[in-house]
Write a protein that holds these residues in place. Structure first.
Motif, PDB file in Angstrom:
ATOM      1  N   ARG A  89     -15.317   7.337   3.959  1.00 32.42           N
ATOM      2  CA  ARG A  89     -15.660   8.502   3.175  1.00 32.42           C
ATOM      3  C   ARG A  89     -16.928   9.084   3.745  1.00 32.42           C
ATOM      4  NH1 ARG A  89     -14.532   4.962  -1.132  1.00 32.42           N
ATOM      5  NH2 ARG A  89     -12.613   5.469  -2.207  1.00 32.42           N
ATOM      6  N   SER A  90     -17.104  10.403   3.696  1.00 31.35           N
ATOM      7  CA  SER A  90     -18.359  11.005   4.101  1.00 31.35           C
ATOM      8  C   SER A  90     -18.530  12.342   3.442  1.00 31.35           C
ATOM      9  CB  SER A  90     -18.422  11.169   5.623  1.00 31.35           C
ATOM     10  OG  SER A  90     -17.428  12.035   6.062  1.00 31.35           O
ATOM     11  N   PHE A 146      -8.157   3.974   2.335  1.00 31.43           N
ATOM     12  CA  PHE A 146      -7.902   2.976   1.292  1.00 31.43           C
ATOM     13  C   PHE A 146      -7.916   1.539   1.812  1.00 31.43           C
ATOM     14  CE2 PHE A 146      -5.696   6.927   0.234  1.00 31.43           C
ATOM     15  CZ  PHE A 146      -6.430   7.295  -0.888  1.00 31.43           C
ATOM     16  N   GLU A 147      -8.443   1.347   3.035  1.00 27.13           N
ATOM     17  CA  GLU A 147      -8.437  -0.007   3.594  1.00 27.13           C
ATOM     18  C   GLU A 147      -9.437  -0.922   2.903  1.00 27.13           C
ATOM     19  OE1 GLU A 147      -6.229  -1.346   5.769  1.00 27.13           O
ATOM     20  OE2 GLU A 147      -5.238   0.557   5.403  1.00 27.13           O
ATOM     21  N   ASP A 148     -10.356  -0.362   2.089  1.00 24.16           N
ATOM     22  CA  ASP A 148     -11.261  -1.231   1.347  1.00 24.16           C
ATOM     23  C   ASP A 148     -10.633  -1.750   0.060  1.00 24.16           C
ATOM     24  OD1 ASP A 148     -11.215   1.061  -0.141  1.00 24.16           O
ATOM     25  OD2 ASP A 148     -13.373   1.417  -0.102  1.00 24.16           O
ATOM     26  N   THR A 158     -12.081   4.243  -5.344  1.00 27.21           N
ATOM     27  CA  THR A 158     -13.325   4.791  -5.858  1.00 27.21           C
ATOM     28  C   THR A 158     -13.505   6.222  -5.361  1.00 27.21           C
ATOM     29  OG1 THR A 158     -14.313   2.588  -5.843  1.00 27.21           O
ATOM     30  CG2 THR A 158     -15.824   4.464  -5.955  1.00 27.21           C
ATOM     31  N   GLY A 159     -13.884   7.113  -6.275  1.00 27.65           N
ATOM     32  CA  GLY A 159     -14.055   8.508  -5.918  1.00 27.65           C
ATOM     33  C   GLY A 159     -12.873   9.385  -6.281  1.00 27.65           C
ATOM     34  N   ARG A 213      -1.342  13.090 -10.961  1.00 30.37           N
ATOM     35  CA  ARG A 213      -2.246  13.644  -9.965  1.00 30.37           C
ATOM     36  C   ARG A 213      -3.403  12.686  -9.737  1.00 30.37           C
ATOM     37  NH1 ARG A 213      -0.908  16.958 -13.901  1.00 30.37           N
ATOM     38  NH2 ARG A 213       0.194  18.925 -13.482  1.00 30.37           N
ATOM     39  N   ALA A 214      -3.933  12.728  -8.503  1.00 31.57           N
ATOM     40  CA  ALA A 214      -5.193  12.052  -8.174  1.00 31.57           C
ATOM     41  C   ALA A 214      -6.034  13.057  -7.401  1.00 31.57           C
ATOM     42  CB  ALA A 214      -4.946  10.797  -7.348  1.00 31.57           C
ATOM     43  N   ARG A 215      -7.296  13.255  -7.861  1.00 29.94           N
ATOM     44  CA  ARG A 215      -8.143  14.278  -7.255  1.00 29.94           C
ATOM     45  C   ARG A 215      -9.452  13.665  -6.769  1.00 29.94           C
ATOM     46  NH1 ARG A 215      -9.941  17.770 -11.011  1.00 29.94           N
ATOM     47  NH2 ARG A 215      -9.265  16.436 -12.758  1.00 29.94           N
TER      48      ARG A 215
END
Length: 515
Positions: free
Chosen positions: A3-4, A37-39, A43-44, A72-74
């Motif tokens: 993420r960044s 999603f490899e972690d 989150t987020g 939905r996922a945002r």
């Protein structure tokens, strides 16, 4: 997980071909956000409806498993304006004939955003949702099947919207309802897996008419040093594989020009600029270099066919949605070099080498979530045409979540497979069957349950021979070996890089736009 926020890091243009060729403006893309999603967590992300969880599907994915609601996922920021969001979308179940999985942009809320939807009625739609009321802005026919992964992009730039699926099937529209907002993924009475969500900045299109400039006519870079392996050999009247070297340089910007050039008897360097839509497999005559311009060279819908052809280089191209094979090297063709291309969404093989073809090198290609990557010999009954032929070198390719045939070999010997990166190949890595002989060395196998088949055969095919050495196996099964194989050094000299370096080297160098 990656993420960044908006930062100084620039993203290579090859990450998203659509960013490089979709809109004018000249600005480089920077990453706003990414998540693979490899972690093991999400989150987020904010979800509504459905049943969401991070789960395994080769790699880690964001999974929505329910089929009885609108879900939905945002993620992201309400201040984002001009950008491209890309995600891998794999519908896994539809509860009816008009359900969908989607990618969202400029999301204001759970019920207001732009989106591109893959529908179970075999359409793709570019749409607007306002307080739960949907409006279709553009649509096209597209085969949408549960269990198939699609790379879906949605670009928002000013009032212009543009979507692509697997780099093709482009839809465009103009709309001023939303000027900013976050991103997301969604399902409508469907289950789906989502992965590799990337958001990059996009420059707004110019408000004045663009200036038309003549096409660049400088020749493309020459293949440095030529091919390694069988395509480099001096035999069958050829001094290696030089393609169109010494001939005219021409540029194809549409299908008519492209088909005329590849069917010409002239020695040509054919530069491919922009997306060219063709159908079926189109024949390529000898003495050609077919090379993409920058990150714009794109063959969509059809493929290239070699019938008693020779001395051809296919380089720096994105192949998408081929109706059959993307590249078919057949019928005694020889001295063919397939280098630095990306293959997505072929119905059949990405690269097939069949019917007595010989002296072929396949190098630095990205097989991006393909099903059938590479077949060497088309049939168990092809011994009479293929025995003594099908000498192929396969090196530094990225078999990226591709399912099978990396390659599947019958009769050919030796097929030399070195320094390739095999990642999460669902069915198997290499299958050497029907008396074929393969040397597999210096490769990196990661999460591949069956890296090699040989002595046990595969499916209805009988056993073959396979020698393996100096390979790395991480989260993978054993490589099945059998018998002895003619050594590639009998034909040519070569060096093998340390297999531990292969993932980073291949990720950095394989695919189009990286020549």
């Amino acid at each position: 997980m990656r993420r960044s926020t908006l930062a100084a890091a620039l993203v290579a243009a090859t990450l998203l071909a659509v960013t490089a060729v979709g809109f004018a403006g000249g600005a480089q893309a920077a990453t706003l956000f990414s998540d693979d999603f490899e972690d093991g967590n999400s989150t987020g992300w904010t979800t509504s409806g459905g049943t969401w969880a991070v789960a395994a599907d080769g790699s880690q994915v964001l999974r929505q498993s329910g089929t009885s609601s609108d879900a939905r996922a945002r993620a992201g920021s309400a201040s984002w304006t001009d950008y491209t969001v890309t995600a891998r979308v794999k519908p896994t179940a539809f509860s009816g004939t008009n359900r969908f999985a989607a990618v969202l942009a400029r999301a204001q809320s759970a019920t207001s955003y732009y989106y591109v939807a893959l529908r179970s009625n075999n359409t793709v739609e570019l749409k607007r949702l306002v307080n739960g009321t949907a409006t279709t802005l553009a649509s096209a026919s597209l085969t949408v099947a549960a269990g198939t992964t699609y790379t879906v992009s949605l670009q928002v730039s000013g009032s212009t919207l543009r979507s692509t699926v697997n780099g093709g099937t482009a839809l465009t529209a103009t709309d001023t309802t939303y000027t900013a907002g976050g991103v997301g993924v969604a399902t409508y009475y469907a289950a789906a897996n989502f992965d590799d969500v990337v958001v990059e900045t996009t420059a707004a299109p110019p408000t004045t008419s663009p200036v038309t400039t003549p096409p660049v006519t400088t020749p493309p870079p020459a293949p440095t040093g030529g091919p390694i392996g069988f395509a480099a050999l001096n035999t069958l009247g050829q001094n290696g594989t030089t393609g169109g070297a010494g001939g005219r340089t021409v540029t194809a910007t549409n299908a008519t020009e492209f088909l005329e050039y590849i069917d010409s008897t002239e020695t040509l360097v054919i530069r491919v600029s922009g997306q060219i839509d063709i159908t079926s497999k189109q024949g390529v005559r000898p003495n050609k270099t077919i090379i993409g311009v920058g990150t714009s060279g794109h063959i969509n819908g059809g493929g290239l066919d070699f019938y008693r052809s020779y001395n051809v280089i296919v380089r720096n191209l994105l192949f998408t949605n081929a109706e059959d094979d993307a590249v078919n090297v057949g019928q005694e063709s020889h001295h063919i070099w397939v280098d630095h291309n990306t293959f997505r969404g072929a119905v059949d093989g990405s690269v097939d080498i069949v019917r007595g073809a010989d002296f072929v090198t396949v190098s630095w290609n990205h097989f991006d979530h393909s099903d059938k990557s590479m077949l060497i010999s088309h049939s168990d009954g092809a011994a009479s045409t293929d025995t003594g032929h099908l000498k192929v070198t396969i090196h530094n390719n990225f078999f990226d979540n591709s399912r099978q045939r990396h390659p599947r070999i019958r009769f050919g010997e030796p097929v030399h497979i070195f320094n390739n990166y095999f990642l999460s190949n669902e069915l198997y890595g290499v299958a050497s069957v029907q008396s074929a002989g393969a040397v597999v060395e210096g490769n990196y196998f990661e999460n591949v349950p069956y890296p090699c088949f040989s002595a046990s055969g595969y499916a209805d095919s009988g056993p073959g021979r396979l020698v393996q050495r100096n390979n790395v196996f991480v989260g993978s099964g054993p490589c099945e070996v059998a018998g002895s194989v003619v050594e590639p050094r009998t034909y040519y000299s070569y060096s093998v890089d340390s297999p531990s370096n292969v993932p980073s080297t291949v990720r950095a160098g394989a695919g189009y736009g990286k020549v």
